[in-house]
Design a protein around this motif. Structure first.
Motif, PDB file in Angstrom:
ATOM      1  N   GLY A   1      75.451  54.818  97.602  1.00 54.12           N
ATOM      2  CA  GLY A   1      75.277  53.704  98.236  1.00 54.12           C
ATOM      3  C   GLY A   1      74.366  53.421  99.331  1.00 54.12           C
ATOM      4  N   LEU A   2      73.589  52.565  99.257  1.00 54.88           N
ATOM      5  CA  LEU A   2      72.752  52.482 100.632  1.00 54.88           C
ATOM      6  C   LEU A   2      73.221  51.082 101.230  1.00 54.88           C
ATOM      7  N   ARG A   3      73.593  50.878 102.427  1.00 54.31           N
ATOM      8  CA  ARG A   3      73.963  49.693 103.078  1.00 54.31           C
ATOM      9  C   ARG A   3      72.991  49.156 104.129  1.00 54.31           C
ATOM     10  N   ALA A   4      72.760  47.619 104.093  1.00 54.17           N
ATOM     11  CA  ALA A   4      72.301  47.251 105.100  1.00 54.17           C
ATOM     12  C   ALA A   4      72.897  45.956 105.266  1.00 54.17           C
TER      13      ALA A   4
ATOM     14  N   TYR B   1      75.660  55.482 102.675  1.00 51.45           N
ATOM     15  CA  TYR B   1      74.893  55.769 103.916  1.00 51.45           C
ATOM     16  C   TYR B   1      74.404  54.375 104.538  1.00 51.45           C
ATOM     17  N   GLY B   2      74.317  54.582 106.018  1.00 51.94           N
ATOM     18  CA  GLY B   2      73.962  53.260 106.670  1.00 51.94           C
ATOM     19  C   GLY B   2      73.048  53.592 107.638  1.00 51.94           C
ATOM     20  N   MET B   3      72.419  52.819 108.317  1.00 56.23           N
ATOM     21  CA  MET B   3      71.292  53.005 109.563  1.00 56.23           C
ATOM     22  C   MET B   3      71.355  51.922 110.285  1.00 56.23           C
ATOM     23  N   HIS B   4      70.988  52.147 111.487  1.00 57.35           N
ATOM     24  CA  HIS B   4      70.822  50.858 112.601  1.00 57.35           C
ATOM     25  C   HIS B   4      69.620  51.396 113.574  1.00 57.35           C
ATOM     26  N   ASN B   5      68.741  50.319 113.773  1.00 59.95           N
ATOM     27  CA  ASN B   5      67.597  50.586 114.770  1.00 59.95           C
ATOM     28  C   ASN B   5      68.431  50.896 116.152  1.00 59.95           C
ATOM     29  N   TRP B   6      67.496  51.618 116.744  1.00 60.67           N
ATOM     30  CA  TRP B   6      68.137  51.872 118.139  1.00 60.67           C
ATOM     31  C   TRP B   6      66.949  51.661 119.286  1.00 60.67           C
ATOM     32  N   PRO B   7      66.907  50.806 119.949  1.00 60.66           N
ATOM     33  CA  PRO B   7      65.855  50.694 121.282  1.00 60.66           C
ATOM     34  C   PRO B   7      66.197  51.648 122.100  1.00 60.66           C
TER      35      PRO B   7
ATOM     36  N   THR C   1      67.794  44.596 106.534  1.00 59.08           N
ATOM     37  CA  THR C   1      67.601  44.180 105.308  1.00 59.08           C
ATOM     38  C   THR C   1      66.145  44.355 104.687  1.00 59.08           C
ATOM     39  N   ALA C   2      65.141  43.972 105.540  1.00 62.56           N
ATOM     40  CA  ALA C   2      63.805  44.187 104.932  1.00 62.56           C
ATOM     41  C   ALA C   2      63.527  45.770 104.484  1.00 62.56           C
ATOM     42  N   MET C   3      63.976  46.658 105.205  1.00 64.13           N
ATOM     43  CA  MET C   3      64.008  48.001 105.013  1.00 64.13           C
ATOM     44  C   MET C   3      64.455  48.583 103.819  1.00 64.13           C
ATOM     45  N   LEU C   4      65.831  47.940 103.435  1.00 59.20           N
ATOM     46  CA  LEU C   4      66.395  48.235 102.126  1.00 59.20           C
ATOM     47  C   LEU C   4      65.789  47.472 100.976  1.00 59.20           C
ATOM     48  N   LEU C   5      65.263  46.379 101.190  1.00 63.43           N
ATOM     49  CA  LEU C   5      64.524  45.642 100.052  1.00 63.43           C
ATOM     50  C   LEU C   5      63.461  46.484  99.817  1.00 63.43           C
ATOM     51  N   ALA C   6      62.736  46.753 100.785  1.00 62.97           N
ATOM     52  CA  ALA C   6      61.258  47.638 100.478  1.00 62.97           C
ATOM     53  C   ALA C   6      61.571  48.863  99.602  1.00 62.97           C
ATOM     54  N   ALA C   7      62.770  49.623  99.898  1.00 60.68           N
ATOM     55  CA  ALA C   7      63.132  50.813  99.339  1.00 60.68           C
ATOM     56  C   ALA C   7      63.417  50.542  97.836  1.00 60.68           C
ATOM     57  N   ALA C   8      64.159  49.401  97.690  1.00 63.82           N
ATOM     58  CA  ALA C   8      64.628  48.665  96.466  1.00 63.82           C
ATOM     59  C   ALA C   8      63.814  48.533  95.520  1.00 63.82           C
TER      60      ALA C   8
END
Length: 413
Positions: free
Chosen positions: A89-92, A176-182, A124-131
């Motif tokens: 699973g890939l989660r956003a 798997y999950g992922m978060h952006n980090w400023p 959401t946009a990154m996972l859609l692009a990957a999808a």
């Protein structure tokens, strides 16, 4: 957050030299427009109706079967290839925050009091692009579940999806999950096994005394000095009860008592938060807080109400998935640009998924804020800040990571 200081120039170079999937790069402007559309119409937890419609619509357009309604507004897409029964699973996350945006650029929030200040629009946009790429190429053997989760910001949407049968209906060997980090440069990742984010618990304590005239305190039972004793005693839990190497934060953030300067109040209420990296330490802190509160009140002849609410558990990465994810990241941007993730006391409800299924939670650099267009607010580009904006330059990098991770996890035998 890292064992190395983020380097803006180094990150930019890494982004330029990253081994990105060309088709995803070419689709980058389309994904950026989608991301900005999401940013302009943020929705709070369990209200992600338009966002879920957009996600489900795009997945359907790409021939991806869609299941809706898990966790109220959650969406799960299914991409299958080959003959293997293996699955990941890939989660956003999809929800926004109840904040007023200060940015004035064209894609700023059109919904007053709501803002994508944590980058879930970008996730959401990154996972859609990957999808889209996974559905087109299907260069793996097994099933990829695309999990678009609602209500991460305090709503426990991950737990809600699990209660609705996420892992029973869509069995997977890892998630798997992922978060952006400023502050972490664009073009860099961070990943480590073990705890990476803390548990999040809240408490409420009501100290019930007996009010009286402030000039005649002997006729009442003053809850205020009892509260003061209790607040100071709580800190000894961290310094004298738990092991020094076990991290924990206990903060009393609100103290409410009284309405007039010449009246001893009937009650004093304390509220605050506790954060730890393990359930064992959390158990200890809760037990000792309860004992300290009750016994302090008893010593002063005052009654006490104690409430402790565990909201999110700690986010703990599993060893093997974290190592695999780190190798995939290194294959894209080079090992030097995959930093060790220093645990943070912030909380994340992906923790519920990691309690149920092996997996890991990684971080992708969002840069130092110089990507923001004219019209950004006066504040820094940090998470949960009214001047934040996601960095569209990293959309192809995040999407490439998701694709390469799926291909690595489900490589044909």
């Amino acid at each position: 957050m890292n064992d190395k200081q983020p380097n803006a120039d180094g990150g930019a170079t890494a982004l330029q030299q990253a081994q990105l999937i060309e088709a995803i790069v070419e689709a980058g402007p389309v994904m950026a427009r989608l991301r900005r559309d999401l940013h302009a119409r943020p929705e709070l937890c369990y209200e992600e109706v338009l966002t879920a419609e957009l996600v489900a619509g795009r997945l359907t357009d790409w021939g991806i079967p869609v299941h809706r309604g898990l966790g109220q507004t959650g969406v799960v897409g299914i991409v299958r290839a080959g003959t293997s029964n293996r699955a990941i699973g890939l989660r956003a996350d999809m929800d926004a925050l109840p904040m007023q945006e200060q940015n004035t650029f064209p894609h700023a929030s059109r919904h007053p009091g709501k803002m994508h200040a944590c980058g879930h629009d970008g996730h959401t946009a990154m996972l859609l692009a990957a999808a889209q790429h996974l559905a087109r190429e299907r260069n793996f053997d097994g099933t990829v579940y695309l999990i678009f989760q609602p209500a991460e910001e305090g709503g426990g949407g991950g737990a809600a999806m699990i209660r609705d049968g996420l892992f029973e209906r869509f069995p997977m060997e890892a998630v798997y999950g992922m978060h952006n980090w400023p502050g972490l440069a664009a073009g860099q990742f961070a990943m480590s096994p073990g705890p990476v984010m803390a548990s999040y618990s809240t408490f409420r304590i009501v100290i019930r005394g007996k009010g009286c005239h402030a000039a005649l305190p002997h006729l009442g039972l003053d809850p205020v000095p009892v509260a003061a004793q209790m607040i100071m005693a709580f800190q000894t839990i961290l310094t004298r009860n738990k092991k020094p190497l076990d991290a924990a934060v206990l903060s009393v953030t609100n103290v409410h008592a009284g309405e007039a300067t010449n009246v001893v109040p009937d009650t004093c209420e304390l509220t605050g938060t506790v954060r730890t990296f393990s359930t064992r330490v959390l158990d200890l802190v809760e037990q000792r807080m309860r004992e300290v509160a009750q016994h302090t009140c008893q010593a002063f002849g005052i009654e006490c109400e104690f409430e402790f609410i565990r909201t999110y558990p700690p986010t703990v990465n599993h060893q093997a998935p974290a190592e695999l994810a780190r190798r995939v990241m290194g294959g894209i941007v080079g090992e030097a640009n995959v930093l060790d993730q220093e645990p943070a006391m912030t909380a994340e409800d992906f923790a519920f998924m990691l309690e149920a299924v092996p997996g890991c939670y990684g971080f992708i650099g969002n840069g130092l804020g110089d990507h923001r267009a004219v019209g950004h607010g006066a504040g820094p580009c940090t998470l949960h800040n009214a001047s934040y904006d996601f960095n569209d330059e990293i959309l192809p990098l995040g999407a490439t990571y998701w694709v390469r991770l799926a291909e690595a996890c489900l490589a044909p035998s």
